[in-house]
Design an enzyme around this catalytic site. Structure first.
Site, PDB file in Angstrom:
ATOM      1  N   LEU A  42     -39.899   4.230  61.365  1.00  0.00           N
ATOM      2  CA  LEU A  42     -41.204   4.678  61.522  1.00  0.00           C
ATOM      3  C   LEU A  42     -42.415   3.562  61.708  1.00  0.00           C
ATOM      4  CD1 LEU A  42     -43.654   6.627  60.668  1.00  0.00           C
ATOM      5  CD2 LEU A  42     -43.420   5.793  58.371  1.00  0.00           C
ATOM      6  N   HIS A 118     -37.169   8.083  66.586  1.00  0.00           N
ATOM      7  CA  HIS A 118     -37.378   7.243  65.171  1.00  0.00           C
ATOM      8  C   HIS A 118     -37.205   8.478  64.016  1.00  0.00           C
ATOM      9  CE1 HIS A 118     -41.387   8.260  63.576  1.00  0.00           C
ATOM     10  NE2 HIS A 118     -41.615   8.579  64.921  1.00  0.00           N
ATOM     11  N   CYS A 119     -36.917   7.809  62.725  1.00  0.00           N
ATOM     12  CA  CYS A 119     -37.180   8.374  61.407  1.00  0.00           C
ATOM     13  C   CYS A 119     -37.930   7.708  60.576  1.00  0.00           C
ATOM     14  CB  CYS A 119     -35.735   9.116  61.099  1.00  0.00           C
ATOM     15  SG  CYS A 119     -34.613   7.929  60.765  1.00  0.00           S
ATOM     16  N   ASN A 120     -37.718   7.888  59.388  1.00  0.00           N
ATOM     17  CA  ASN A 120     -38.543   6.872  58.396  1.00  0.00           C
ATOM     18  C   ASN A 120     -38.110   5.552  58.529  1.00  0.00           C
ATOM     19  OD1 ASN A 120     -40.225   5.979  56.574  1.00  0.00           O
ATOM     20  ND2 ASN A 120     -39.818   7.729  54.836  1.00  0.00           N
ATOM     21  N   SER A 126     -32.267   9.425  62.375  1.00  0.00           N
ATOM     22  CA  SER A 126     -32.285   9.063  63.764  1.00  0.00           C
ATOM     23  C   SER A 126     -31.137   8.539  64.529  1.00  0.00           C
ATOM     24  CB  SER A 126     -33.631   8.337  64.027  1.00  0.00           C
ATOM     25  OG  SER A 126     -33.888   7.106  63.539  1.00  0.00           O
TER      26      SER A 126
END
Length: 208
Positions: A42, A118-120, A126
């Site tokens: 993130l 992206h993810c967190n 991701s």
């Protein structure tokens, strides 16, 4: 567009840049995994200046629905987004969501863009999508694809459920490739139908 490579090229691509010294701080940044495809957390999606300096044009934002208030498109006027709401749990079906993400990435890159996925945390969720993408793009087995991504973003660690799906996806995409390699008229089902049609014609002529 998927790429055909010889064994030497594949080995070179999997190994990645050998001169990178990984530091803890780098897990907060994004890394280029394939040409024009970046992977990160993130944090990497929150700075307009950084994204523009990297030449990013498209962003795949993958998030658990509970994170929607923080993991979200921040600059919709500057980038084209794809948002995938998933559960960051071992039961989440990623294979069902992957084709749409691949299509978005392919279209962006073919149009001259650069994509951030992206993810967190950029550790499990991701990276699983990017491993599947690399696997199909270069026609790799799942282990080589995982190593390719790990050799550029050292901190990735897909959870057990995602890893099982990555393994499963190898047989899925290879089966699709095998079917696609047959010209439509040469596929077994079509050959059988053609033979049946010919037999029907013979039968009609016999009684004409």
């Amino acid at each position: 567009m998927d790429v055909a490579l010889n064994k030497e090229q594949i080995k070179e691509i999997i190994q990645g840049p050998g001169d990178v010294e990984w530091t803890y701080e780098m897990r907060r940044q994004c890394q280029e995994i394939l040409p024009n495809l970046l992977l990160g957390p993130l944090q990497a999606s929150k700075s307009l200046e950084t994204l523009q300096s990297l030449g990013v044009t498209h962003i795949v934002c993958i998030r658990d629905a509970k994170e929607a208030f923080s993991v979200r498109p921040r600059f919709p006027d500057h980038f084209q987004y794809m948002v995938l709401d998933v559960e960051d749990s071992e039961e989440q079906n990623l294979i069902r969501l992957f084709p749409g993400a691949k299509q978005f990435i392919d279209n962006a890159i073919q149009g001259g863009g650069r994509v951030l996925v992206h993810c967190n945390g950029g550790i499990s969720l991701s990276p699983s999508f990017v491993v599947m993408y690399a696997m199909q793009h270069y026609n790799l087995n799942w282990e080589d694809a995982l190593h390719l991504v790990q050799n550029r973003r050292y901190c990735i660690s897909p959870n057990g459920g995602f890893l099982s799906q990555i393994k499963e996806y190898e047989s899925i995409y290879k089966a699709r490739n095998a079917v696609a390699a047959f010209p439509p008229q040469a596929r077994p089902g079509n050959v059988r139908r053609k033979r049946e049609d010919e037999e029907d014609d013979d039968e009609k002529e016999r009684y004409a």
